[in-house]
Write a protein that holds these residues in place. Structure first.
Motif, short mmCIF file in Angstrom:
data_model
loop_
_atom_site.label_atom_id
_atom_site.label_comp_id
_atom_site.label_asym_id
_atom_site.label_seq_id
_atom_site.Cartn_x
_atom_site.Cartn_y
_atom_site.Cartn_z
N GLY A 60 0.99 -1.77 0.22
CA GLY A 60 -0.38 -0.13 0.20
C GLY A 60 0.85 1.26 0.09
O GLY A 60 1.87 0.80 0.03
N PRO A 61 0.52 2.17 -0.19
CA PRO A 61 1.01 3.33 0.42
C PRO A 61 1.28 4.52 1.18
O PRO A 61 0.83 4.06 2.22
CB PRO A 61 0.15 4.58 -0.84
N ASP A 229 3.59 7.80 -2.00
CA ASP A 229 2.70 8.05 -1.67
C ASP A 229 1.33 7.39 -2.91
O ASP A 229 1.66 7.19 -3.75
CB ASP A 229 2.53 9.49 -1.73
N ALA A 230 0.32 7.42 -2.69
CA ALA A 230 -0.76 7.55 -3.60
C ALA A 230 -1.74 8.94 -4.56
O ALA A 230 -0.71 9.96 -3.79
CB ALA A 230 -2.07 7.31 -2.61
#
Length: 230
Positions: A60-61, A229-230
């Motif tokens: 995940g981010p 990061d997303a």
């Protein structure tokens, strides 16, 4: 003819695609342990951007992942958030392993005491489910856990001895040595090579391990890598 890579060169990946495959998060070229088991992550090839992309998809981010041996800079978007020099040591024939009557195996009922000892001694990352990585042994006195050590990365051909720690009030009694020998005996009983990782600055521990019969295999860089990061 190309020689097969040594599992010790990429130990987390070797563990997560072998003995610890049942614990792995992800099934592609990048995998990690559950956070409450270990902060370690691995990729099949640190020079392959696709492997890092697989790992980012799993984690995940904006997640911090720990690599015990970062040898290539991660691709753009990833951030090396911290690190320190380390060493990898392997047991030689001069190292004498053996069991001891003062040592007992630790299990689920001992987890709170194990976490308490870790909090007091700080041997390295250790979570509530870290004991699932392998066998953990301890020494108790009047019910109190004074020292422990156990198995962390299991590669099939080699197993890492880790979480070696002793209550400050019980140091100087040789408990760490007794536990390292006992854990290593179990490793050798499976026909595997005991090995260790240590921070390069921890010269006291390295000196003890070398005195026992471990030898330096290589230097490495422990690193925390943050996913994009997303």
């Amino acid at each position: 003819m190309t020689n097969a890579p040594d599992p010790l060169d990429n130990p987390v990946w070797s563990a997560l695609t072998g003995v610890h495959a049942h614990l792995a998060e992800g099934d592609g070229l990048g995998r990690r342990y559950p956070a409450d088991v270990s902060p370690f992550s691995g990729v099949a090839d640190q020079a392959d951007p696709l492997a890092w992309a697989d790992l980012a998809a799993v984690a995940g981010p904006g997640v911090d992942l720990v690599f015990p041996a970062l040898e290539h800079a991660p691709p753009p978007g990833f951030t090396v958030a911290g690190g320190l020099p380390g060493v990898q040591l392997v047991a030689t024939d001069a190292f004498t392993s053996g069991r001891s009557d003062v040592v007992t195996e630790l299990g689920e009922a001992d987890v709170d005491d194990m976490l308490d000892l870790v909090a007091r001694t700080r041997p390295g990352p250790f979570g509530r489910r870290t004991r699932l990585l392998g066998t953990y042994l301890g020494v108790r006195e009047d019910g109190r856990l004074l020292a422990m050590a156990g198995e962390r990365l299991r590669l099939g051909s080699a197993t890492e001895i880790s979480a070696v720690c002793t209550d400050p009030a019980a140091r100087g009694r040789g408990l760490a040595t007794t536990l390292v020998r006992a854990v290593a005996q179990g490793v050798r009983d499976r026909g595997e090579l005991p090995f260790l990782h240590a921070a390069a600055q921890n010269t006291r521990a390295i000196g003890l391990y070398e005195h026992l019969g471990f030898t330096l295999r290589r230097t490495l860089q422990f690193a925390t890598v943050r996913t994009p990061d997303a």
